[in-house]
Design a protein around this motif. Structure first.
Motif, mmCIF file in Angstrom:
data_model
loop_
_atom_site.group_PDB
_atom_site.id
_atom_site.type_symbol
_atom_site.label_atom_id
_atom_site.label_comp_id
_atom_site.label_asym_id
_atom_site.label_seq_id
_atom_site.Cartn_x
_atom_site.Cartn_y
_atom_site.Cartn_z
ATOM 1 N N GLU A 259 0.163 -12.417 9.595
ATOM 2 C CA GLU A 259 1.338 -12.661 10.826
ATOM 3 C C GLU A 259 2.907 -12.938 10.400
ATOM 4 O O GLU A 259 3.454 -12.689 10.544
ATOM 5 C CB GLU A 259 0.720 -13.281 11.292
ATOM 6 C CG GLU A 259 -0.180 -12.925 13.045
ATOM 7 C CD GLU A 259 -0.682 -14.093 14.068
ATOM 8 O OE1 GLU A 259 -0.594 -13.750 15.123
ATOM 9 O OE2 GLU A 259 -1.401 -15.083 13.004
ATOM 10 N N MET A 260 2.212 -13.547 9.245
ATOM 11 C CA MET A 260 3.214 -14.692 8.792
ATOM 12 C C MET A 260 4.633 -13.476 8.033
ATOM 13 O O MET A 260 5.414 -13.078 8.087
ATOM 14 C CB MET A 260 2.891 -15.945 7.637
ATOM 15 C CG MET A 260 2.231 -16.261 8.132
ATOM 16 S SD MET A 260 1.306 -17.796 6.551
ATOM 17 C CE MET A 260 2.873 -18.712 6.543
ATOM 18 N N LEU A 261 3.679 -12.631 7.364
ATOM 19 C CA LEU A 261 4.386 -11.477 6.783
ATOM 20 C C LEU A 261 4.601 -10.739 7.662
ATOM 21 O O LEU A 261 6.452 -10.123 6.990
ATOM 22 C CB LEU A 261 3.045 -10.594 5.452
ATOM 23 C CG LEU A 261 3.723 -10.212 4.606
ATOM 24 C CD1 LEU A 261 4.868 -10.543 3.638
ATOM 25 C CD2 LEU A 261 2.339 -9.574 3.706
ATOM 26 N N ALA A 262 4.413 -10.328 8.491
ATOM 27 C CA ALA A 262 5.262 -9.237 9.581
ATOM 28 C C ALA A 262 6.579 -9.722 9.985
ATOM 29 O O ALA A 262 7.728 -9.938 10.456
ATOM 30 C CB ALA A 262 4.574 -9.588 10.833
ATOM 31 N N GLU A 263 6.876 -11.141 10.105
ATOM 32 C CA GLU A 263 7.863 -11.763 10.569
ATOM 33 C C GLU A 263 8.679 -11.982 9.299
ATOM 34 O O GLU A 263 10.075 -11.334 9.716
ATOM 35 C CB GLU A 263 7.850 -13.525 10.576
ATOM 36 C CG GLU A 263 6.827 -13.666 11.932
ATOM 37 C CD GLU A 263 6.573 -15.460 11.587
ATOM 38 O OE1 GLU A 263 7.140 -16.012 11.464
ATOM 39 O OE2 GLU A 263 5.805 -15.776 12.815
ATOM 40 N N LYS A 264 8.566 -11.770 8.187
ATOM 41 C CA LYS A 264 9.089 -11.728 7.294
ATOM 42 C C LYS A 264 9.959 -9.865 7.435
ATOM 43 O O LYS A 264 10.585 -9.469 7.366
ATOM 44 C CB LYS A 264 8.826 -11.342 5.643
ATOM 45 C CG LYS A 264 9.867 -11.215 4.910
ATOM 46 C CD LYS A 264 8.761 -11.100 3.325
ATOM 47 C CE LYS A 264 9.217 -10.412 2.284
ATOM 48 N NZ LYS A 264 8.902 -10.801 1.331
ATOM 49 N N TYR A 265 8.691 -9.150 7.664
ATOM 50 C CA TYR A 265 9.377 -7.551 7.817
ATOM 51 C C TYR A 265 10.156 -7.380 8.482
ATOM 52 O O TYR A 265 10.677 -6.611 9.647
ATOM 53 C CB TYR A 265 8.112 -6.487 7.114
ATOM 54 C CG TYR A 265 7.785 -6.529 5.810
ATOM 55 C CD1 TYR A 265 8.132 -5.598 4.981
ATOM 56 C CD2 TYR A 265 7.038 -7.490 5.623
ATOM 57 C CE1 TYR A 265 8.528 -5.349 4.045
ATOM 58 C CE2 TYR A 265 6.938 -7.598 3.951
ATOM 59 C CZ TYR A 265 7.419 -6.587 2.698
ATOM 60 O OH TYR A 265 7.186 -6.722 2.105
ATOM 61 N N ARG A 266 9.804 -8.014 9.830
ATOM 62 C CA ARG A 266 10.267 -7.794 11.406
ATOM 63 C C ARG A 266 9.889 -6.816 12.017
ATOM 64 O O ARG A 266 10.557 -6.229 12.104
ATOM 65 C CB ARG A 266 11.674 -7.864 11.465
ATOM 66 C CG ARG A 266 12.890 -9.158 10.935
ATOM 67 C CD ARG A 266 14.207 -8.374 10.801
ATOM 68 N NE ARG A 266 14.455 -7.051 10.183
ATOM 69 C CZ ARG A 266 15.157 -7.304 8.660
ATOM 70 N NH1 ARG A 266 14.451 -8.615 7.666
ATOM 71 N NH2 ARG A 266 15.145 -5.864 8.384
ATOM 72 N N CYS A 267 8.435 -7.220 12.065
ATOM 73 C CA CYS A 267 7.845 -6.320 13.111
ATOM 74 C C CYS A 267 6.121 -7.265 13.416
ATOM 75 O O CYS A 267 6.227 -7.852 13.154
ATOM 76 C CB CYS A 267 7.486 -4.782 12.224
ATOM 77 S SG CYS A 267 6.423 -5.802 10.027
ATOM 78 N N THR A 268 5.207 -6.518 14.042
ATOM 79 C CA THR A 268 4.073 -6.712 14.458
ATOM 80 C C THR A 268 2.664 -6.288 13.154
ATOM 81 O O THR A 268 3.434 -5.703 12.336
ATOM 82 C CB THR A 268 3.366 -5.855 15.774
ATOM 83 O OG1 THR A 268 3.089 -4.814 15.646
ATOM 84 C CG2 THR A 268 4.228 -5.897 16.375
ATOM 85 N N PRO A 269 2.174 -7.749 13.023
ATOM 86 C CA PRO A 269 1.431 -7.308 11.684
ATOM 87 C C PRO A 269 0.389 -5.349 11.809
ATOM 88 O O PRO A 269 0.522 -5.179 10.994
ATOM 89 C CB PRO A 269 0.079 -8.565 12.720
ATOM 90 C CG PRO A 269 0.608 -9.762 12.802
ATOM 91 C CD PRO A 269 1.990 -8.875 14.348
ATOM 92 N N ALA A 270 -0.013 -5.226 13.400
ATOM 93 C CA ALA A 270 0.147 -4.002 13.407
ATOM 94 C C ALA A 270 1.195 -2.943 12.651
ATOM 95 O O ALA A 270 -0.109 -2.061 12.282
ATOM 96 C CB ALA A 270 -0.082 -4.034 14.940
ATOM 97 N N GLN A 271 2.368 -3.141 12.914
ATOM 98 C CA GLN A 271 2.749 -1.910 12.263
ATOM 99 C C GLN A 271 2.664 -2.502 10.845
ATOM 100 O O GLN A 271 2.888 -1.378 10.082
ATOM 101 C CB GLN A 271 4.001 -2.438 12.857
ATOM 102 C CG GLN A 271 4.588 -1.829 14.236
ATOM 103 C CD GLN A 271 5.629 -2.825 15.116
ATOM 104 O OE1 GLN A 271 6.578 -2.867 14.450
ATOM 105 N NE2 GLN A 271 6.263 -1.240 15.931
#
Length: 347
Positions: A259-271
């Motif tokens: 979840e934290m990494l997805a915020e960095k990549y500006r996407c959802t965890p699933a994406q």
């Protein structure tokens, strides 16, 4: 750092194998529509999801005769009546012959069974041919040469176009390929299931076999099942060790990091998790499933994420395999997985 890139309705295409099969880079696994994980959806809902997927550029649809006791094939057949068949790549499977609570899954790879299953699937799907026909699980009591021999005949009779295997060991793959080219290998592959990377992925690249990852979102784990406390009591997920008790609590820590990494990549965890699989090679076409259009659209959005080599390493490091708790399948199904599917039988 990855950059988001917009993709039109025409999704990227990928070639599976060297025999001519080309599919959408992202497919749709249809098992869940007929209750593979929870309760089945009504036919009109399932058909609407399939049609929506096609409208978004997905042309690769995956089913099996075992899904809903052929109900899933019937559903896919109904949906195909409302779509241009020549633009669809239809995959189905045979090999699940029943289930014994004491011994687990019953697998059958005899030539007679292969042919009877193919004829039944053609009838359920109401089609003249199947684009990609997989052996769902390997029958250890039947030499793979015999099974492939019958599949080769079905190709020659134009009942199927291409042959695939699922959960097959390296030895099985080589021996099968010696009888007839294998177009695609369907294997579980996700951030927390990477068993195939050491031997099988290189072998597929060597032989020119496409890879179709199933459960690329970890049975929905990276799609939010890690934080969903309302998984139905009858859900298949509850039988998987990774979703049970202490294992599940440990694995939730992995999801939090994603979840934290997805915020960095500006996407959802699933994406992010799905993009990681999509970027594993130009012969890879994952087939995530869903029963919700919003999740389907979210999955398609993963194609906009163009990951660099450094991005892939960062994402991999966020899910250390040494920290993944529990087996990937229930004990009753373990013996049918590729690590145990030694088909050296010569009878």
């Amino acid at each position: 750092m990855a950059e988001l890139q917009m993709v039109g309705v025409q999704l990227p295409r990928v070639k599976l194998g060297n025999q001519g099969l080309e599919v959408s880079k992202l497919g749709l696994g249809c098992r869940g529509l007929s209750g593979g994980y929870n309760n089945p959806v009504p036919d009109d809902v399932g058909i609407a999801i399939i049609k929506h997927a096609f409208s978004k550029g997905i042309t690769f649809f995956d089913t099996a005769d075992a899904y809903g006791a052929q109900a899933n094939e019937v559903l896919i057949g109904k949906a195909l009546k409302e779509l241009p068949r020549e633009k669809i790549q239809l995959a189905t499977k045979f090999g699940h012959a029943g289930f014994d609570p004491a011994t687990g899954l019953i697998v059958n790879g005899t030539p007679k069974y292969v042919r009877s299953c193919c004829e039944a699937s053609l009838k359920c799907l109401d089609v003249e041919y199947i684009d990609l026909y997989y052996q769902h699980r390997i029958d250890k009591s039947v030499p793979i040469e015999e099974t492939m021999g019958e599949l080769k005949k079905l190709v020659e009779e134009e009942k199927i176009k291409y042959i695939g295997l699922s959960e097959a060991s390296p030895d099985t793959i080589r021996r099968a390929y010696a009888v007839h080219p294998v177009t695609a290998l369907q294997m579980e592959w996700s951030l927390w299931t990477r068993d195939i990377e050491e031997e099988i992925v290189p072998l597929c690249r060597e032989l020119g076999i496409g890879i179709v990852p199933y459960s690329p979102l970890g049975r929905g784990f990276f799609g939010g099942k890690a934080v969903d406390e309302n998984v139905p009591a009858n859900s298949f997920l509850r039988s998987i060790p990774r979703f049970q008790g202490e294992n599940f609590e440990k694995n939730k820590i992995i999801y939090t990091k994603m979840e934290m990494l997805a915020e960095k990549y500006r996407c959802t965890p699933a994406q992010l998790a799905l993009a990681w699989v999509l970027c594993r090679g130009d012969n890879v076409a994952p087939i995530p499933g869903t029963t919700k259009i919003k999740n389907l659209d979210d999955n398609i959005g993963s194609l906009r994420l163009n990951l660099t080599k450094e991005d892939l390493e960062e994402i991999s490091d966020a899910v250390p395999l040494t920290e993944v708790a529990g087996a990937r399948a229930p004990d009753v199904l373990t013996s049918t997985l590729w690590q145990f599917a030694n088909t050296r039988a010569r009878v």
